[in-house]
Design an enzyme around this catalytic site. Structure first.
Site, PDB file in Angstrom:
ATOM      1  N   CYS A 275      -0.043   3.842   2.596  1.00  0.00           N
ATOM      2  CA  CYS A 275       0.392   3.415   3.938  1.00  0.00           C
ATOM      3  C   CYS A 275       1.862   3.769   4.150  1.00  0.00           C
ATOM      4  O   CYS A 275       2.254   4.193   5.238  1.00  0.00           O
ATOM      5  CB  CYS A 275       0.199   1.913   4.105  1.00  0.00           C
ATOM      6  SG  CYS A 275      -1.519   1.372   3.907  1.00  0.00           S
TER       7      CYS A 275
ATOM      8  N   CYS B 231       0.836  -1.209   0.000  1.00  0.00           N
ATOM      9  CA  CYS B 231       0.000   0.000   0.000  1.00  0.00           C
ATOM     10  C   CYS B 231       0.870   1.258   0.000  1.00  0.00           C
ATOM     11  O   CYS B 231       1.511   1.579   1.003  1.00  0.00           O
ATOM     12  CB  CYS B 231      -0.910  -0.029   1.228  1.00  0.00           C
ATOM     13  SG  CYS B 231      -1.811   1.502   1.532  1.00  0.00           S
TER      14      CYS B 231
END
Length: 106
Positions: free
Chosen positions: A31, A28
């Site tokens: 993230c 991600c």
């Protein structure tokens, strides 16, 4: 930030006070963008205990908690969900702090 190690640990830790679960995954990008700010957020909000939950490892928990986008945050206190900041959108430090601040009003 501690990593969630098992579903048994999850069931135990959410019974505590001021728990925030952060859901993310290695792949991600959004993230990874917030990773550098997380230590500062933890330090500034030391009344909370933060746990990292790997979305791929705990996909059933994500489904159970309706966490379908990452990075996302879900807060618990005494076994009850008290707040959530769940979406697939990139989050800023200010947005995450606003979410944490909102928990004190509940």
């Amino acid at each position: 930030m501690q990593n969630l190690k098992s579903m048994e640990e999850y069931k135990q830790i959410i019974q505590g006070e001021n728990i925030i679960l952060m859901f993310s995954a290695n792949w991600c990008g959004d993230c990874r963008v917030i990773e550098p700010i997380l230590p500062d957020l933890e330090k500034e909000n030391n009344k909370y205990t933060f746990y990292h939950v790997d979305r791929d490892e705990y996909i059933d928990l994500c489904s159970e908690l309706n966490v379908f986008g990452i990075p996302s945050f879900v807060a618990f206190n005494d076994g009850k969900e008290v707040g959530r900041f769940v979406s697939r959108d990139r989050k800023t430090q200010e947005e995450i702090q606003d979410f944490i601040n909102s928990l004190t009003n509940k």
